[in-house]
Design a protein around this motif. Structure first.
Motif, PDB file in Angstrom:
ATOM      1  N   ASP A 144       0.867  -1.183   0.000  1.00 23.39           N
ATOM      2  CA  ASP A 144       0.000   0.000   0.000  1.00 23.39           C
ATOM      3  C   ASP A 144       0.899   1.227   0.000  1.00 23.39           C
ATOM      4  OD1 ASP A 144       0.743   0.622   2.716  1.00 23.39           O
ATOM      5  OD2 ASP A 144      -0.881  -0.628   3.463  1.00 23.39           O
ATOM      6  N   GLU A 145       0.317   2.422   0.054  1.00 21.41           N
ATOM      7  CA  GLU A 145       1.123   3.640  -0.099  1.00 21.41           C
ATOM      8  C   GLU A 145       2.184   3.809   0.996  1.00 21.41           C
ATOM      9  OE1 GLU A 145      -2.618   4.575   2.128  1.00 21.41           O
ATOM     10  OE2 GLU A 145      -2.290   3.732   0.155  1.00 21.41           O
ATOM     11  N   ASN A 146       2.013   3.111   2.123  1.00 18.82           N
ATOM     12  CA  ASN A 146       2.979   3.234   3.219  1.00 18.82           C
ATOM     13  C   ASN A 146       3.925   2.043   3.337  1.00 18.82           C
ATOM     14  OD1 ASN A 146       1.821   5.714   4.136  1.00 18.82           O
ATOM     15  ND2 ASN A 146       0.139   4.516   4.990  1.00 18.82           N
ATOM     16  N   LYS A 147       3.679   1.000   2.550  1.00 19.73           N
ATOM     17  CA  LYS A 147       4.488  -0.215   2.678  1.00 19.73           C
ATOM     18  C   LYS A 147       5.014  -0.649   1.322  1.00 19.73           C
ATOM     19  CE  LYS A 147       1.949  -1.918   6.684  1.00 19.73           C
ATOM     20  NZ  LYS A 147       1.046  -2.947   7.213  1.00 19.73           N
ATOM     21  N   SER A 148       6.286  -0.355   1.073  1.00 23.81           N
ATOM     22  CA  SER A 148       6.922  -0.823  -0.162  1.00 23.81           C
ATOM     23  C   SER A 148       8.381  -1.152   0.122  1.00 23.81           C
ATOM     24  CB  SER A 148       6.807   0.207  -1.276  1.00 23.81           C
ATOM     25  OG  SER A 148       7.577   1.344  -0.992  1.00 23.81           O
ATOM     26  N   GLN A 149       8.906  -2.119  -0.614  1.00 23.88           N
ATOM     27  CA  GLN A 149      10.305  -2.529  -0.488  1.00 23.88           C
ATOM     28  C   GLN A 149      10.813  -2.875  -1.879  1.00 23.88           C
ATOM     29  OE1 GLN A 149      11.234  -5.193   2.909  1.00 23.88           O
ATOM     30  NE2 GLN A 149       9.022  -5.234   3.281  1.00 23.88           N
ATOM     31  N   GLN A 150      12.144  -2.856  -2.049  1.00 29.37           N
ATOM     32  CA  GLN A 150      12.684  -3.162  -3.369  1.00 29.37           C
ATOM     33  C   GLN A 150      13.943  -4.002  -3.293  1.00 29.37           C
ATOM     34  OE1 GLN A 150      13.158   0.946  -4.610  1.00 29.37           O
ATOM     35  NE2 GLN A 150      15.369   0.686  -4.715  1.00 29.37           N
ATOM     36  N   THR A 151      14.195  -4.719  -4.396  1.00 30.22           N
ATOM     37  CA  THR A 151      15.374  -5.569  -4.502  1.00 30.22           C
ATOM     38  C   THR A 151      16.611  -4.719  -4.782  1.00 30.22           C
ATOM     39  OG1 THR A 151      15.181  -5.847  -6.899  1.00 30.22           O
ATOM     40  CG2 THR A 151      13.985  -7.453  -5.510  1.00 30.22           C
ATOM     41  N   THR A 152      17.734  -5.386  -4.823  1.00 31.03           N
ATOM     42  CA  THR A 152      18.964  -4.733  -5.272  1.00 31.03           C
ATOM     43  C   THR A 152      18.881  -4.544  -6.786  1.00 31.03           C
ATOM     44  OG1 THR A 152      20.020  -6.889  -5.504  1.00 31.03           O
ATOM     45  CG2 THR A 152      20.394  -5.717  -3.430  1.00 31.03           C
ATOM     46  N   ILE A 153      19.744  -3.707  -7.311  1.00 27.41           N
ATOM     47  CA  ILE A 153      19.796  -3.426  -8.747  1.00 27.41           C
ATOM     48  C   ILE A 153      20.752  -4.432  -9.387  1.00 27.41           C
ATOM     49  CG2 ILE A 153      20.506  -1.708 -10.465  1.00 27.41           C
ATOM     50  CD1 ILE A 153      19.818   0.377  -8.116  1.00 27.41           C
ATOM     51  N   LYS A 154      20.314  -5.021 -10.501  1.00 27.87           N
ATOM     52  CA  LYS A 154      21.165  -5.969 -11.238  1.00 27.87           C
ATOM     53  C   LYS A 154      21.644  -5.282 -12.513  1.00 27.87           C
ATOM     54  CE  LYS A 154      20.427  -9.276  -8.295  1.00 27.87           C
ATOM     55  NZ  LYS A 154      21.461  -9.739  -7.393  1.00 27.87           N
ATOM     56  N   LYS A 155      22.937  -5.046 -12.607  1.00 26.06           N
ATOM     57  CA  LYS A 155      23.510  -4.299 -13.730  1.00 26.06           C
ATOM     58  C   LYS A 155      23.458  -5.093 -15.035  1.00 26.06           C
ATOM     59  CE  LYS A 155      25.321  -0.623 -11.589  1.00 26.06           C
ATOM     60  NZ  LYS A 155      24.654   0.636 -11.759  1.00 26.06           N
ATOM     61  N   SER A 156      22.977  -4.439 -16.088  1.00 26.66           N
ATOM     62  CA  SER A 156      22.984  -4.968 -17.463  1.00 26.66           C
ATOM     63  C   SER A 156      22.504  -6.416 -17.549  1.00 26.66           C
ATOM     64  CB  SER A 156      24.391  -4.866 -18.060  1.00 26.66           C
ATOM     65  OG  SER A 156      24.793  -3.528 -18.115  1.00 26.66           O
ATOM     66  N   ASP A 157      21.328  -6.697 -16.969  1.00 19.72           N
ATOM     67  CA  ASP A 157      20.820  -8.071 -16.923  1.00 19.72           C
ATOM     68  C   ASP A 157      19.315  -8.078 -17.194  1.00 19.72           C
ATOM     69  OD1 ASP A 157      20.319 -10.742 -16.464  1.00 19.72           O
ATOM     70  OD2 ASP A 157      21.397 -10.813 -14.561  1.00 19.72           O
ATOM     71  N   LEU A 158      18.896  -8.671 -18.307  1.00 23.09           N
ATOM     72  CA  LEU A 158      17.476  -8.725 -18.650  1.00 23.09           C
ATOM     73  C   LEU A 158      16.800  -9.997 -18.130  1.00 23.09           C
ATOM     74  CD1 LEU A 158      17.625  -7.273 -22.271  1.00 23.09           C
ATOM     75  CD2 LEU A 158      17.140  -6.078 -20.123  1.00 23.09           C
ATOM     76  N   SER A 159      17.584 -10.895 -17.516  1.00 24.40           N
ATOM     77  CA  SER A 159      17.041 -12.096 -16.855  1.00 24.40           C
ATOM     78  C   SER A 159      17.727 -12.270 -15.507  1.00 24.40           C
ATOM     79  CB  SER A 159      17.251 -13.335 -17.738  1.00 24.40           C
ATOM     80  OG  SER A 159      16.457 -13.250 -18.905  1.00 24.40           O
ATOM     81  N   PRO A 160      17.554 -11.278 -14.600  1.00 26.67           N
ATOM     82  CA  PRO A 160      18.291 -11.296 -13.337  1.00 26.67           C
ATOM     83  C   PRO A 160      17.769 -12.318 -12.329  1.00 26.67           C
ATOM     84  CG  PRO A 160      16.778  -9.465 -13.376  1.00 26.67           C
ATOM     85  CD  PRO A 160      16.699 -10.107 -14.731  1.00 26.67           C
ATOM     86  N   LYS A 161      18.676 -12.834 -11.522  1.00 27.16           N
ATOM     87  CA  LYS A 161      18.341 -13.711 -10.398  1.00 27.16           C
ATOM     88  C   LYS A 161      18.463 -12.855  -9.136  1.00 27.16           C
ATOM     89  CE  LYS A 161      18.914 -17.830 -12.768  1.00 27.16           C
ATOM     90  NZ  LYS A 161      18.189 -17.471 -13.956  1.00 27.16           N
ATOM     91  N   TYR A 162      17.416 -12.830  -8.336  1.00 28.60           N
ATOM     92  CA  TYR A 162      17.421 -12.022  -7.113  1.00 28.60           C
ATOM     93  C   TYR A 162      17.520 -12.891  -5.859  1.00 28.60           C
ATOM     94  CZ  TYR A 162      16.028  -8.052 -10.006  1.00 28.60           C
ATOM     95  OH  TYR A 162      15.993  -7.069 -10.950  1.00 28.60           O
ATOM     96  N   ASN A 163      16.583 -13.826  -5.692  1.00 36.46           N
ATOM     97  CA  ASN A 163      16.501 -14.641  -4.477  1.00 36.46           C
ATOM     98  C   ASN A 163      16.567 -13.773  -3.226  1.00 36.46           C
ATOM     99  OD1 ASN A 163      16.246 -17.289  -5.652  1.00 36.46           O
ATOM    100  ND2 ASN A 163      18.343 -17.018  -6.357  1.00 36.46           N
ATOM    101  N   GLU A 164      15.739 -12.722  -3.210  1.00 35.45           N
ATOM    102  CA  GLU A 164      15.684 -11.798  -2.079  1.00 35.45           C
ATOM    103  C   GLU A 164      14.332 -11.914  -1.390  1.00 35.45           C
ATOM    104  OE1 GLU A 164      17.140  -7.808  -2.945  1.00 35.45           O
ATOM    105  OE2 GLU A 164      18.303  -8.619  -4.608  1.00 35.45           O
ATOM    106  N   GLU A 165      14.369 -11.859  -0.053  1.00 34.02           N
ATOM    107  CA  GLU A 165      13.171 -12.071   0.756  1.00 34.02           C
ATOM    108  C   GLU A 165      12.737 -10.774   1.443  1.00 34.02           C
ATOM    109  OE1 GLU A 165      12.546 -14.539   4.785  1.00 34.02           O
ATOM    110  OE2 GLU A 165      13.379 -15.726   3.123  1.00 34.02           O
ATOM    111  N   PHE A 166      11.419 -10.542   1.438  1.00 42.66           N
ATOM    112  CA  PHE A 166      10.858  -9.329   2.045  1.00 42.66           C
ATOM    113  C   PHE A 166       9.694  -9.709   2.949  1.00 42.66           C
ATOM    114  CE2 PHE A 166      12.730  -8.388  -2.030  1.00 42.66           C
ATOM    115  CZ  PHE A 166      13.556  -7.316  -1.728  1.00 42.66           C
TER     116      PHE A 166
END
Length: 124
Positions: free
Chosen positions: A34-56
């Motif tokens: 919602d407008e008060n709850k947002s989180q984001q992954t790290t940035i993956k440089k020059s990658d159109l099929s990035p692997k994140y495996n990040e938990e929120f």
């Protein structure tokens, strides 16, 4: 819906649209409960099929959907949105677990701009 805990794992993305004229997009995924709850992954440089495996982790209080946005990080100027999609949370609230690939779309364009793999877990 009672209050609970929503865990979102951003596993990976694939076939993301390239918005950069030189090089490839530097994507990251933003999760908006919602407008008060947002989180984001790290940035993956020059990658159109990035692997994140990040938990929120989010604390839920009756929210019915989760907005998933994929952005391209720009060093000059503003970041650009590659696409987004909204996931209804009723499945994860009911089953406690939801493993899903979602197709993202640009605001005024119904074409597919890539896919994001998420695993959602819910507990009261």
């Amino acid at each position: 819906m009672t209050k609970g805990s929503l865990k979102v794992i951003v596993v990976e993305a694939k076939k993301l649209s390239d918005l950069d004229l030189i090089g490839k997009s530097d994507p990251y995924v933003k999760l908006v409960l919602d407008e008060n709850k947002s989180q984001q992954t790290t940035i993956k440089k020059s990658d159109l099929s990035p692997k994140y495996n990040e938990e929120f982790d989010f604390t839920t209080d009756g929210q019915k959907e989760l907005k998933v946005e994929v952005w391209d990080r720009n060093t000059i100027g503003s970041d650009e949105i590659i696409g987004s999609e909204v996931i209804p949370l009723n499945t994860v609230y009911t089953k406690g677990y939801h493993d899903v690939w979602i197709k993202i779309k640009a605001k005024n364009d119904k074409r597919n701009h890539g896919e994001v793999h998420l695993i959602l877990e819910y507990a009261v």
